[in-house]
Write a protein that holds these residues in place. Structure first.
Motif, PDB file in Angstrom:
ATOM      1  N   UNK A 178      31.945  55.739  54.476  1.00 56.72           N
ATOM      2  CA  UNK A 178      32.947  54.667  54.531  1.00 56.72           C
ATOM      3  C   UNK A 178      32.270  53.324  54.778  1.00 56.72           C
ATOM      4  N   UNK A 179      31.292  53.294  55.680  1.00 51.58           N
ATOM      5  CA  UNK A 179      30.590  52.047  55.982  1.00 51.58           C
ATOM      6  C   UNK A 179      29.870  51.507  54.751  1.00 51.58           C
ATOM      7  N   UNK A 180      29.245  52.405  53.986  1.00 52.82           N
ATOM      8  CA  UNK A 180      28.555  51.981  52.759  1.00 52.82           C
ATOM      9  C   UNK A 180      29.543  51.413  51.745  1.00 52.82           C
ATOM     10  N   UNK A 181      30.715  52.042  51.654  1.00 52.77           N
ATOM     11  CA  UNK A 181      31.727  51.546  50.726  1.00 52.77           C
ATOM     12  C   UNK A 181      32.216  50.156  51.127  1.00 52.77           C
ATOM     13  N   UNK A 182      32.356  49.936  52.441  1.00 50.22           N
ATOM     14  CA  UNK A 182      32.802  48.624  52.926  1.00 50.22           C
ATOM     15  C   UNK A 182      31.805  47.541  52.517  1.00 50.22           C
ATOM     16  N   UNK A 183      30.524  47.902  52.511  1.00 46.70           N
ATOM     17  CA  UNK A 183      29.472  46.937  52.173  1.00 46.70           C
ATOM     18  C   UNK A 183      29.348  46.720  50.671  1.00 46.70           C
ATOM     19  N   UNK A 184      29.661  47.750  49.863  1.00 49.01           N
ATOM     20  CA  UNK A 184      29.375  47.680  48.425  1.00 49.01           C
ATOM     21  C   UNK A 184      30.608  47.523  47.543  1.00 49.01           C
ATOM     22  N   UNK A 185      31.763  48.000  48.023  1.00 48.19           N
ATOM     23  CA  UNK A 185      32.978  47.942  47.202  1.00 48.19           C
ATOM     24  C   UNK A 185      33.827  46.730  47.585  1.00 48.19           C
ATOM     25  N   UNK A 186      34.507  46.182  46.620  1.00 43.07           N
ATOM     26  CA  UNK A 186      35.431  45.081  46.900  1.00 43.07           C
ATOM     27  C   UNK A 186      36.645  45.626  47.644  1.00 43.07           C
ATOM     28  N   UNK A 187      37.027  44.967  48.720  1.00 48.88           N
ATOM     29  CA  UNK A 187      38.165  45.436  49.510  1.00 48.88           C
ATOM     30  C   UNK A 187      39.478  45.062  48.830  1.00 48.88           C
ATOM     31  N   UNK A 188      40.482  45.895  49.056  1.00 44.78           N
ATOM     32  CA  UNK A 188      41.785  45.677  48.453  1.00 44.78           C
ATOM     33  C   UNK A 188      42.867  45.772  49.524  1.00 44.78           C
ATOM     34  N   UNK A 189      44.008  45.145  49.263  1.00 40.74           N
ATOM     35  CA  UNK A 189      45.122  45.172  50.210  1.00 40.74           C
ATOM     36  C   UNK A 189      45.780  46.544  50.204  1.00 40.74           C
ATOM     37  N   UNK A 190      45.903  47.136  51.392  1.00 43.03           N
ATOM     38  CA  UNK A 190      46.524  48.449  51.491  1.00 43.03           C
ATOM     39  C   UNK A 190      47.976  48.410  51.035  1.00 43.03           C
ATOM     40  N   UNK A 191      48.647  47.282  51.269  1.00 42.55           N
ATOM     41  CA  UNK A 191      50.052  47.158  50.895  1.00 42.55           C
ATOM     42  C   UNK A 191      50.325  47.378  49.425  1.00 42.55           C
ATOM     43  N   UNK A 192      49.305  47.206  48.572  1.00 43.57           N
ATOM     44  CA  UNK A 192      49.484  47.427  47.136  1.00 43.57           C
ATOM     45  C   UNK A 192      49.477  48.912  46.776  1.00 43.57           C
ATOM     46  N   UNK A 193      49.159  49.762  47.753  1.00 45.23           N
ATOM     47  CA  UNK A 193      49.006  51.191  47.454  1.00 45.23           C
ATOM     48  C   UNK A 193      49.956  52.088  48.249  1.00 45.23           C
ATOM     49  N   UNK A 194      50.704  51.530  49.197  1.00 45.51           N
ATOM     50  CA  UNK A 194      51.579  52.352  50.037  1.00 45.51           C
ATOM     51  C   UNK A 194      53.000  51.817  50.011  1.00 45.51           C
ATOM     52  N   UNK A 195      53.940  52.670  50.370  1.00 43.76           N
ATOM     53  CA  UNK A 195      55.335  52.240  50.476  1.00 43.76           C
ATOM     54  C   UNK A 195      55.975  52.860  51.706  1.00 43.76           C
ATOM     55  N   UNK A 196      56.836  52.084  52.321  1.00 46.66           N
ATOM     56  CA  UNK A 196      57.532  52.502  53.540  1.00 46.66           C
ATOM     57  C   UNK A 196      58.682  53.442  53.190  1.00 46.66           C
TER      58      UNK A 196
END
Length: 371
Positions: A178-196
């Motif tokens: 997970x730490x490597x992904x945080x450093x190498x992948x572009x972060x995205x808003x969680x709200x675009x992937x979940x629904x209440x």
């Protein structure tokens, strides 16, 4: 077999942390373990706390509302620690007469829990005080016999600990990934992937009520539930998440993922949500992200309120995280599944250790009766 009075072999320990030289604050659980304390000690005078050292015991005299158990533990693997003055600390006077681990085997028996509950007294709080502890009668064979039974107990315990330590390697792999992904992948808003979600148990047909623990797992409720009034509870289905918005009590963001093959219900004060498209975001991958200590710190920093600090739904949607390809998610989730399976097996192994204690003590009694 001659039973001997424990008070002849133990003595109180009352060293205080006057110079504040010890900072390792521990509590004692009813699982008979020393655990990191979660008490809020802000502004507390730590010089009044008791110091315990390796091979010394601590116990809570209060036995009421304690799961019908006595809270007692033996400090191992630490030079010293401090505990609340509410605990009683003691040690064995002469370890050539009584081995601490042998005594701890005696304490670990469910029979001892029943004995202490039966012999606890009080009105508002029932206690098993120091005098009662000293009046405990137990078989104390020769030191050689004690060593034999302690060796058997330690052998099983060490095997379990070795297995438990191997889990750290798998946990490190998951965390590092997970730490490597945080450093190498572009972060995205969680709200675009979940629904209440807000499905309610309106007909009260679902009776499987669950609470949520700081381990980020669904558990049996810790408070009594009115089973005749469940209509307002929120429904959680397979792969749905439940989370606790308040963060000021436990200092963590409690987010749980349901892997039950049937619906469960949680209190209406909690929030339920799901991943919109599992072909883009795997729920287990998201749960891995929530299990990191960093998200706890993030949620605490972004919680707001006076009487209750909350991490609300908008705050949750504003969380940013790396969401790699589904193939990469599947790869790390496979390791995560292995880790979770082994954790459950480790708990089963630990569950087999405590029943060993009465077996060993029965061996002590029978062996001495023969002789």
């Amino acid at each position: 077999m001659i039973y001997k009075r424990l008070g002849n072999y133990i003595q109180l320990v009352d060293g205080k942390n006057k110079d504040l030289s010890v900072s390792n604050l521990l509590g004692v659980s009813n699982k008979k373990l020393f655990i990191p304390s979660i008490a809020n000690t802000s502004g507390t005078d730590m010089s009044n706390y008791r110091v315990v050292k390796e091979n010394q015991f601590a116990y809570s005299p209060v036995t009421s509302r304690n799961g019908n158990k006595i809270t007692v533990a033996l400090l191992k693997g630490s030079d010293s620690a401090i505990i609340s003055p509410a605990y009683t600390a003691f040690e064995i006077k002469n370890k050539n007469e009584l081995i601490p681990e042998y005594l701890f085997i005696w304490f670990n028996r469910s029979e001892f829990d029943r004995y202490t509950r039966f012999n606890s007294w009080g009105s508002a709080r029932e206690t098993f005080n120091w005098d009662y502890m000293c009046d405990v009668l137990l078989p104390i064979p020769s030191i050689e016999e004690q060593k034999k039974y302690v060796k058997l107990y330690k052998g099983v315990l060490n095997n379990q600990k070795g297995y438990e330590n191997s889990l750290d390697d798998l946990q490190l792999i998951c965390d590092s990934y997970i730490e490597d992904l945080i450093k190498t992948e572009e972060s995205q808003l969680l709200g675009d992937f979940i629904e209440k979600l807000d499905d309610r148990n309106t007909d009260s047909s679902i009776k499987n009520v669950r609470g949520m623990s700081v381990l980020k797992e669904f558990r049996t409720p810790s408070v009594k539930v009115n089973m005749n009034n469940l209509s307002n509870y929120r429904i959680v289905n397979y792969n749905d998440f439940g989370y606790v918005q308040t963060t000021n009590n436990e200092k963590v963001l409690i987010v749980c993922l349901s892997k039950f093959d049937h619906p469960i219900i949680i209190s209406s004060v909690h929030t339920v949500f799901k991943v919109q498209d599992e072909k883009k975001l795997i729920p287990e991958y998201l749960h891995m992200f929530f299990k990191r200590k960093e998200i706890d710190r993030y949620a605490r920093f972004h919680s707001w309120g006076s009487a209750r600090e909350t991490f609300n739904w908008d705050d949750m949607c504003n969380v940013r995280l790396p969401i790699p390809s589904i193939e990469k998610q599947k790869a790390i989730v496979t390791i995560y599944h292995t880790l979770e399976t082994r954790k459950k097996l480790n708990e089963q192994l630990k569950g087999h250790i405590k029943p060993l204690c009465p077996v060993l003590m029965r061996g002590v009694i029978e062996s001495n009766e023969i002789h």
